[in-house]
Design a protein around this motif. Structure first.
Motif, PDB file in Angstrom:
ATOM      1  N   ALA A  50      34.319  50.727  38.104  1.00 55.84           N
ATOM      2  CA  ALA A  50      33.988  49.350  38.450  1.00 55.84           C
ATOM      3  C   ALA A  50      34.251  48.416  37.269  1.00 55.84           C
ATOM      4  CB  ALA A  50      32.529  49.262  38.895  1.00 55.84           C
ATOM      5  N   MET A  54      36.937  45.453  37.228  1.00 58.15           N
ATOM      6  CA  MET A  54      36.338  44.132  37.020  1.00 58.15           C
ATOM      7  C   MET A  54      37.066  43.351  35.938  1.00 58.15           C
ATOM      8  SD  MET A  54      33.692  42.255  37.943  1.00 58.15           S
ATOM      9  CE  MET A  54      32.715  40.898  37.333  1.00 58.15           C
ATOM     10  N   ILE A  57      40.358  41.503  36.988  1.00 60.99           N
ATOM     11  CA  ILE A  57      40.352  40.383  37.926  1.00 60.99           C
ATOM     12  C   ILE A  57      40.560  39.075  37.160  1.00 60.99           C
ATOM     13  CG2 ILE A  57      38.959  39.168  39.648  1.00 60.99           C
ATOM     14  CD1 ILE A  57      37.405  41.774  40.030  1.00 60.99           C
ATOM     15  N   TYR A  62      37.063  33.765  42.063  1.00 62.23           N
ATOM     16  CA  TYR A  62      35.606  33.930  42.168  1.00 62.23           C
ATOM     17  C   TYR A  62      35.173  34.897  43.262  1.00 62.23           C
ATOM     18  CZ  TYR A  62      35.582  30.106  38.908  1.00 62.23           C
ATOM     19  OH  TYR A  62      35.794  29.343  37.799  1.00 62.23           O
ATOM     20  N   ASN A  64      36.729  37.679  44.296  1.00 57.95           N
ATOM     21  CA  ASN A  64      36.830  39.046  43.797  1.00 57.95           C
ATOM     22  C   ASN A  64      35.875  39.300  42.637  1.00 57.95           C
ATOM     23  OD1 ASN A  64      38.586  40.279  45.548  1.00 57.95           O
ATOM     24  ND2 ASN A  64      40.378  39.400  44.547  1.00 57.95           N
ATOM     25  N   LEU A  65      35.619  38.252  41.854  1.00 54.80           N
ATOM     26  CA  LEU A  65      34.648  38.426  40.770  1.00 54.80           C
ATOM     27  C   LEU A  65      33.276  38.768  41.339  1.00 54.80           C
ATOM     28  CD1 LEU A  65      35.280  35.781  37.983  1.00 54.80           C
ATOM     29  CD2 LEU A  65      35.510  38.255  37.889  1.00 54.80           C
ATOM     30  N   ILE A  67      32.713  40.247  44.224  1.00 55.00           N
ATOM     31  CA  ILE A  67      32.774  41.635  44.722  1.00 55.00           C
ATOM     32  C   ILE A  67      32.639  42.603  43.539  1.00 55.00           C
ATOM     33  CG2 ILE A  67      34.176  43.359  45.907  1.00 55.00           C
ATOM     34  CD1 ILE A  67      35.492  41.180  47.477  1.00 55.00           C
ATOM     35  N   GLY A  68      33.349  42.288  42.459  1.00 55.26           N
ATOM     36  CA  GLY A  68      33.290  43.145  41.272  1.00 55.26           C
ATOM     37  C   GLY A  68      31.897  43.188  40.680  1.00 55.26           C
ATOM     38  N   PHE A  69      31.251  42.023  40.666  1.00 52.77           N
ATOM     39  CA  PHE A  69      29.879  41.947  40.163  1.00 52.77           C
ATOM     40  C   PHE A  69      28.985  42.892  40.965  1.00 52.77           C
ATOM     41  CE2 PHE A  69      25.604  40.059  40.319  1.00 52.77           C
ATOM     42  CZ  PHE A  69      25.328  39.961  38.968  1.00 52.77           C
ATOM     43  N   ALA A  71      29.941  45.470  42.673  1.00 55.75           N
ATOM     44  CA  ALA A  71      30.338  46.859  42.415  1.00 55.75           C
ATOM     45  C   ALA A  71      29.666  47.370  41.144  1.00 55.75           C
ATOM     46  CB  ALA A  71      31.852  46.967  42.296  1.00 55.75           C
ATOM     47  N   VAL A  72      29.697  46.546  40.093  1.00 56.15           N
ATOM     48  CA  VAL A  72      29.065  46.970  38.838  1.00 56.15           C
ATOM     49  C   VAL A  72      27.554  47.107  39.037  1.00 56.15           C
ATOM     50  CG1 VAL A  72      28.636  46.353  36.430  1.00 56.15           C
ATOM     51  CG2 VAL A  72      30.857  45.905  37.443  1.00 56.15           C
ATOM     52  N   LEU A  73      26.974  46.168  39.778  1.00 60.43           N
ATOM     53  CA  LEU A  73      25.531  46.223  40.039  1.00 60.43           C
ATOM     54  C   LEU A  73      25.179  47.509  40.789  1.00 60.43           C
ATOM     55  CD1 LEU A  73      22.789  44.706  39.967  1.00 60.43           C
ATOM     56  CD2 LEU A  73      23.365  43.796  42.201  1.00 60.43           C
ATOM     57  N   PHE A  74      25.934  47.810  41.842  1.00 63.63           N
ATOM     58  CA  PHE A  74      25.667  49.021  42.632  1.00 63.63           C
ATOM     59  C   PHE A  74      25.783  50.264  41.752  1.00 63.63           C
ATOM     60  CE2 PHE A  74      26.771  47.478  47.218  1.00 63.63           C
ATOM     61  CZ  PHE A  74      25.734  46.576  47.127  1.00 63.63           C
TER      62      PHE A  74
ATOM     63  N   LEU B 104      33.565  49.060  47.391  1.00 61.25           N
ATOM     64  CA  LEU B 104      33.989  47.794  46.779  1.00 61.25           C
ATOM     65  C   LEU B 104      35.182  48.018  45.846  1.00 61.25           C
ATOM     66  CD1 LEU B 104      30.506  46.211  46.040  1.00 61.25           C
ATOM     67  CD2 LEU B 104      32.056  45.728  47.921  1.00 61.25           C
ATOM     68  N   LEU B 105      35.142  49.137  45.117  1.00 56.93           N
ATOM     69  CA  LEU B 105      36.266  49.474  44.241  1.00 56.93           C
ATOM     70  C   LEU B 105      37.553  49.552  45.035  1.00 56.93           C
ATOM     71  CD1 LEU B 105      35.444  52.264  41.672  1.00 56.93           C
ATOM     72  CD2 LEU B 105      35.737  49.831  41.379  1.00 56.93           C
ATOM     73  N   LEU B 108      38.804  46.078  45.923  1.00 54.49           N
ATOM     74  CA  LEU B 108      39.364  45.377  44.761  1.00 54.49           C
ATOM     75  C   LEU B 108      40.704  45.988  44.347  1.00 54.49           C
ATOM     76  CD1 LEU B 108      36.150  44.904  42.627  1.00 54.49           C
ATOM     77  CD2 LEU B 108      37.488  43.117  43.738  1.00 54.49           C
ATOM     78  N   GLN B 112      45.051  45.008  43.647  1.00 55.40           N
ATOM     79  CA  GLN B 112      45.637  45.084  42.307  1.00 55.40           C
ATOM     80  C   GLN B 112      46.717  46.140  42.191  1.00 55.40           C
ATOM     81  OE1 GLN B 112      42.509  45.602  39.495  1.00 55.40           O
ATOM     82  NE2 GLN B 112      41.603  43.612  39.899  1.00 55.40           N
TER      83      GLN B 112
END
Lengths: 99, 463
Positions: A50, A54, A57, A62, A64-65, A67-69, A71-74, B104-105, B108, B112
């Motif tokens: 993640a 992240m 991106i 914003y 995707n950011l 979504i990435g946020f 993902a990192v949180l999860f 989610l990965l 994303l 990319q």
């Protein structure tokens, strides 16, 4: 791992499967619950992925950011929750041994 | 920097191996957890450093740090607040988070991915689909264990899950051969929806008592998704961590199935092998002996050695603390008390041990079924609290019984057996319990918690 061939990855995975089975094969049933919880925490290593995604991106993308946020949180929840829960379960056992 | 990263990954992989190894040994388990956690922190920190070293810190970096801090705080608070009986739900919930992360990965990475390789895309799709199924499946398991979602068994759900599974295989194949013309992102979107839906219909029909097996299975699914994501990123620590959990999870799942004498397939199909003729032929009235609180209390008080056999019902009634009180009162009277734990008592294997440990029961008093089954007759009284199928002698004697072959606690060999249960309803397996007809067996109809409280009061008045 960059530059490793798909064959090397395949060999590596095969060895990991056997190792994964081998290291827990002697677990007594009383430890099944903490072990399951601990293993649960370990697959939270997906957080590494993640983070890698992240940072790629564009900073103005914003959607995707966010979504990435998430993902990192999860991923972090998976890790922290997993280890804390395992710690709590194990604390129940060790409290008894000292007494 | 790459060298530092490689070394960090190598060390964290070692720590995962040692951590898991220690977690499966009673004396070292706590250290194992800490070692694995340190390995995890190493891997995450090394990744952040390698990615951002020498670069200006942008919004992405701030968001990453924020998300990690937030996740750590929430995770800590959730695990601190939950009661010990709710641990299985919590494991399921955190597992869902891992699956969600994989999903989610996938979304994303689909935007990319630049290399024009269908193999890489397929790896991405599979990782994403497994993650998505694990995510939605774990959420359903979480809701079921919290009692917010009932089992839904119907042919319709079964057919639906099969057809979704089929669709999840067919769509990528069609795209691969250019029969269906979709962009990767469209394909990901469609498959993500299908996979989320699949997770729901996969878990819905499975019975509540089988949830531990399912959680363990979903756990190893998420491990697999992590490993595949690792292949996607060529990231060795993700592959290693994911595969360890995937492999260990499957083994753990099988161990649980063995303990319950069920095949993984029958668990997943959400059913017991129902021999309808069996149910009808034995539908006669059982001849049972009913006992009272007073009688139970005096039997316990004048025994030399008592076995407490706790089951799922005890956990549901939250009566484990009373169990400990009963033990203390009896011990003060000079009665030797031991707990006999069936491997699958509680909601997860080992869950009962955790619940009893929480209620301050001495670790040394917990006996595993296999250790005491041969000397069952040395117990004057065996009191069965909220357990049923695990003491049913039909598992040993009646070849037609659906539970035949399941290892059981040979409670019937004790001098006296007292079964505390709420009514004559059958156990989870829906099988009549032959034990109730034994001469040395009496039944006390009551809720486990109320019965225990009453017995304790009665014992206190006995001097």
């Amino acid at each position: 791992m960059e530059g490793f061939t798909i064959e090397a990855i395949f060999y590596f995975i095969t060895l990991c499967v056997f190792l994964g089975v081998e290291i827990i094969s002697n677990v007594p049933s009383i430890l099944h619950t903490p072990l399951m919880s601990g293993a649960n925490a370990i697959h939270g290593v997906i957080l590494v992925g993640a983070i890698i995604v992240m940072q790629r991106i564009p900073s103005d993308d914003y959607i995707n950011l966010s979504i990435g946020f998430l993902a990192v949180l999860f991923g972090t929840l998976n890790i922290s929750g997993g280890f804390f829960v395992t710690g709590r379960i194990l604390a129940m056992f060790s409290k008894k041994k000292k007494a | 920097m790459t060298l530092v990263l490689q070394i960090s990954y190598y060390l964290s992989m070692l720590s995962f191996i040692v951590g898991l190894k220690y977690l499966s040994s009673p004396l070292k388990a706590k250290r194992g957890n800490i070692i694995a956690a340190i390995g995890m922190i190493t891997a995450v920190l090394a990744t952040i450093f390698s990615v951002y070293l020498g670069k200006s810190l942008n919004l992405n970096f701030i968001l990453i740090i924020l998300a990690i801090l937030l996740g750590t705080i929430i995770g800590k608070r959730m695990s601190d607040r939950a009661e010990m009986t709710k641990m299985p739900q919590l494991v399921s919930y955190f597992n869902a988070m891992g699956g969600g992360c994989a999903l989610l990965l996938g979304i994303l990475e689909a935007q990319q991915i630049h290399q024009d390789s269908r193999t890489a895309e397929i790896v991405l799709l599979i990782a994403m689909m497994i993650g998505a199924s694990s995510f939605s499946g774990s959420i359903i398991a979480f809701l079921k264990l919290s009692g917010k979602q009932k089992d839904k068994k119907s042919i319709f759900v079964m057919l639906l899950s099969r057809s979704i599974l089929l669709a999840m295989i067919i769509v990528p194949v069609l795209v691969s051969f250019d029969i269906l013309n979709l962009s990767l992102l469209q394909e990901v979107a469609i498959l993500a929806c299908l996979a989320c839906f699949y997770g729901v219909v996969f878990v819905l029909p499975i019975g509540g008592a089988d949830m531990p097996v399912v959680i363990s299975l979903l756990n190893s699914f998420t491990g697999l998704a992590t490993a595949l994501a690792g292949v996607m990123f060529h990231n060795i620590i993700m592959i290693a961590g994911g595969i360890f959990v995937g492999a260990a999870g499957v083994l753990l799942t099988l161990l649980m199935c063995n303990a319950m004498n069920r095949s993984l397939l029958s668990v997943l199909a959400g059913k017991f092998k129902k021999s309808s003729s069996y149910g009808n032929s034995v539908a006669k009235e059982l001849e049972i002996q009913v006992t009272t609180i007073g009688e139970t209390a005096s039997k316990l008080a004048f025994a030399n050695k008592v076995a407490i056999i706790p089951g799922y019902g005890l956990a549901v009634a939250q009566a484990q603390h009373l169990c400990n009180q009963l033990e203390i009162i009896l011990e003060n009277r000079g009665v030797e008390v031991e707990y006999i734990i069936h491997p699958v008592a509680g909601r997860m294997p080992g869950h009962m041990n955790v619940l009893l440990a929480e209620a301050d029961v001495n670790y040394n008093k917990l006996k595993e079924m296999d250790d005491v089954n041969d000397e069952m007759n040395s117990y004057d009284v065996a009191i069965v609290l909220g357990a049923n199928d695990v003491v049913n002698p039909a598992a040993e004697q009646d070849e037609n019984s659906p539970i035949f072959g399941m290892p059981i606690i040979k409670a019937y060999n004790a001098q006296n057996v007292i079964v505390v249960k709420r009514g004559m309803s059958n156990g989870y397996a829906g099988v009549e319990n032959k034990l109730f007809e034994y001469e040395n067996c009496t039944l006390l109809f009551s809720d486990a918690k109320i019965a225990l409280a009453d017995i304790i009061n009665e014992l206190k008045s006995l001097v």
